[in-house]
Design an enzyme around this catalytic site. Sequence first.
Site, PDB file in Angstrom:
ATOM      1  CG  ASN A  36      42.244  -1.319  -7.907  1.00 36.18           C
ATOM      2  OD1 ASN A  36      42.530  -1.696  -9.118  1.00 36.18           O
ATOM      3  ND2 ASN A  36      41.159  -2.285  -7.342  1.00 36.18           N
TER       4      ASN A  36
ATOM      5  NE  ARG B 183      43.224 -10.626  -3.268  1.00 38.70           N
ATOM      6  CZ  ARG B 183      42.374 -10.097  -4.098  1.00 38.70           C
ATOM      7  NH1 ARG B 183      42.456 -10.242  -5.278  1.00 38.70           N
ATOM      8  NH2 ARG B 183      41.327  -9.551  -3.449  1.00 38.70           N
TER       9      ARG B 183
ATOM     10  CE1 TYR C  70      39.607  -8.168 -12.994  1.00 43.63           C
ATOM     11  CE2 TYR C  70      39.965  -7.129 -14.949  1.00 43.63           C
ATOM     12  CZ  TYR C  70      40.392  -7.139 -13.433  1.00 43.63           C
ATOM     13  OH  TYR C  70      41.295  -6.604 -13.042  1.00 43.63           O
TER      14      TYR C  70
ATOM     15  CG  PHE D 299      32.051  -3.186 -11.623  1.00 38.07           C
ATOM     16  CD1 PHE D 299      33.113  -3.566 -12.006  1.00 38.07           C
ATOM     17  CD2 PHE D 299      31.237  -3.473 -10.532  1.00 38.07           C
ATOM     18  CE1 PHE D 299      33.552  -4.800 -11.234  1.00 38.07           C
ATOM     19  CE2 PHE D 299      31.406  -4.505  -9.969  1.00 38.07           C
ATOM     20  CZ  PHE D 299      32.807  -5.404 -10.222  1.00 38.07           C
TER      21      PHE D 299
ATOM     22  CG  HIS E 148      44.306  -9.187 -11.141  1.00 38.18           C
ATOM     23  ND1 HIS E 148      43.216  -9.503 -10.723  1.00 38.18           N
ATOM     24  CD2 HIS E 148      45.016 -10.414 -11.439  1.00 38.18           C
ATOM     25  CE1 HIS E 148      43.059 -10.840 -10.534  1.00 38.18           C
ATOM     26  NE2 HIS E 148      44.041 -11.258 -11.087  1.00 38.18           N
TER      27      HIS E 148
ATOM     28  CE  LYS F   1      43.558  -4.329 -11.659  1.00 37.60           C
ATOM     29  NZ  LYS F   1      42.272  -3.748 -10.788  1.00 37.60           N
TER      30      LYS F   1
ATOM     31  NE  ARG G  27      44.144  -3.177  -5.429  1.00 34.88           N
ATOM     32  CZ  ARG G  27      43.244  -4.185  -5.688  1.00 34.88           C
ATOM     33  NH1 ARG G  27      42.845  -4.766  -4.248  1.00 34.88           N
ATOM     34  NH2 ARG G  27      43.116  -4.851  -6.615  1.00 34.88           N
TER      35      ARG G  27
ATOM     36  CB  THR H  69      38.756  -4.221  -3.711  1.00 36.27           C
ATOM     37  OG1 THR H  69      39.100  -5.656  -3.576  1.00 36.27           O
ATOM     38  CG2 THR H  69      38.565  -3.911  -5.269  1.00 36.27           C
TER      39      THR H  69
ATOM     40  CD  GLU I  63      43.375 -14.506 -12.109  1.00 40.09           C
ATOM     41  OE1 GLU I  63      44.415 -14.165 -11.515  1.00 40.09           O
ATOM     42  OE2 GLU I  63      42.250 -14.391 -11.537  1.00 40.09           O
TER      43      GLU I  63
HETATM   44  P1  IDP Z   1      40.289  -7.295  -6.522  1.00 41.21           P
HETATM   45  O1  IDP Z   1      41.054  -6.470  -7.687  1.00 41.21           O
HETATM   46  O2  IDP Z   1      40.668  -6.786  -5.165  1.00 41.21           O
HETATM   47  O3  IDP Z   1      40.452  -8.917  -6.672  1.00 41.21           O
HETATM   48  P2  IDP Z   1      37.568  -7.663  -7.470  1.00 41.21           P
HETATM   49  O4  IDP Z   1      36.313  -7.522  -6.756  1.00 41.21           O
HETATM   50  O5  IDP Z   1      37.815  -8.997  -8.106  1.00 41.21           O
HETATM   51  O6  IDP Z   1      38.601  -6.828  -6.806  1.00 41.21           O
HETATM   52  O7  IDP Z   1      37.199  -6.520  -8.624  1.00 41.21           O
HETATM   53  C1  IDP Z   1      37.919  -6.586  -9.914  1.00 41.21           C
HETATM   54  C2  IDP Z   1      38.309  -4.979  -9.972  1.00 41.21           C
HETATM   55  O8  IDP Z   1      37.024  -4.105 -10.312  1.00 41.21           O
HETATM   56  C3  IDP Z   1      38.824  -4.094  -8.779  1.00 41.21           C
HETATM   57  O9  IDP Z   1      40.235  -4.414  -8.497  1.00 41.21           O
HETATM   58  C4  IDP Z   1      38.266  -2.712  -9.051  1.00 41.21           C
HETATM   59  O10 IDP Z   1      39.037  -1.961 -10.018  1.00 41.21           O
HETATM   60  C5  IDP Z   1      37.059  -3.063  -9.775  1.00 41.21           C
HETATM   61  N1  IDP Z   1      35.710  -2.915  -9.178  1.00 41.21           N
HETATM   62  C6  IDP Z   1      35.200  -3.772  -8.037  1.00 41.21           C
HETATM   63  N2  IDP Z   1      33.957  -3.353  -7.704  1.00 41.21           N
HETATM   64  C7  IDP Z   1      33.598  -2.294  -8.202  1.00 41.21           C
HETATM   65  C8  IDP Z   1      32.782  -1.364  -8.129  1.00 41.21           C
HETATM   66  O11 IDP Z   1      31.832  -1.638  -7.343  1.00 41.21           O
HETATM   67  N3  IDP Z   1      32.795  -0.553  -8.984  1.00 41.21           N
HETATM   68  C9  IDP Z   1      33.414   0.082  -9.895  1.00 41.21           C
HETATM   69  N4  IDP Z   1      34.649  -0.870 -10.168  1.00 41.21           N
HETATM   70  C10 IDP Z   1      34.848  -2.017  -9.204  1.00 41.21           C
HETATM   71 MG    MG Z   2      39.741 -10.027  -8.051  1.00 36.73          MG
END
Ligand code: IDP
Ligand code: MG
Length: 137
Positions: free
Chosen positions: A113, A86, A49, A57, A116, A9, A103, A92, A127
């Site tokens: 973080n 993963r 997304y 968010f 992806h 990212k 991470r 996350t 994707e």
């Molecule tokens: P992932 O990246 O581990 O698959 P996802 O749930 O798909 O996690 O969420 C996508 C991205 O959105 C995360 O990597 C994180 O940066 C952001 N994100 C997820 N949950 C939240 C939240 O509750 N607040 C702010 N950002 C979030």
């Molecule tokens: Mg995800």
Amino acid sequence: MDRTFVICKPDAVERGLVGEIIDRFERKGLSLVAGELRAIDEATARRHYAEHDGKPFFADLVSFITRGPSFLLVLEGPEETWKVVRTLMGTTNPREAAPGTIRGDLGILLTENLVHGSDSPEAAERETALFFPALHV
Ligand code: IDP
Ligand code: MG
């Protein structure tokens, strides 16, 4: 061989951590199939997304992922490559991610973080097709 899709990212590019992240994937035994430094446009970010559309968010997530170039990757390994990636990424929220993961070792903020990775074989296919249509067979 089994493929998955990864994004280093904008925070990873800004911090100069792309090499470190790719190094971890390669040392694990995954191979590069494609790699490109590319600024993700807003329409593509919203499609990528889409599962998060409507969440509080979502707008911040789209702004973040489009704020500068990302390094996009397709990686290949013998089996369940999405799951291997993963596991190397960590959970996350980097604050809670285990040491030894990308991470867990390199990040603190949930919103920055670093990586992806597709979360299923279906997501990996979708994707890859979205970001590297020419690779999609
Ligand atoms: P992932 O990246 O581990 O698959 P996802 O749930 O798909 O996690 O969420 C996508 C991205 O959105 C995360 O990597 C994180 O940066 C952001 N994100 C997820 N949950 C939240 C939240 O509750 N607040 C702010 N950002 C979030
Ligand atoms: Mg995800």
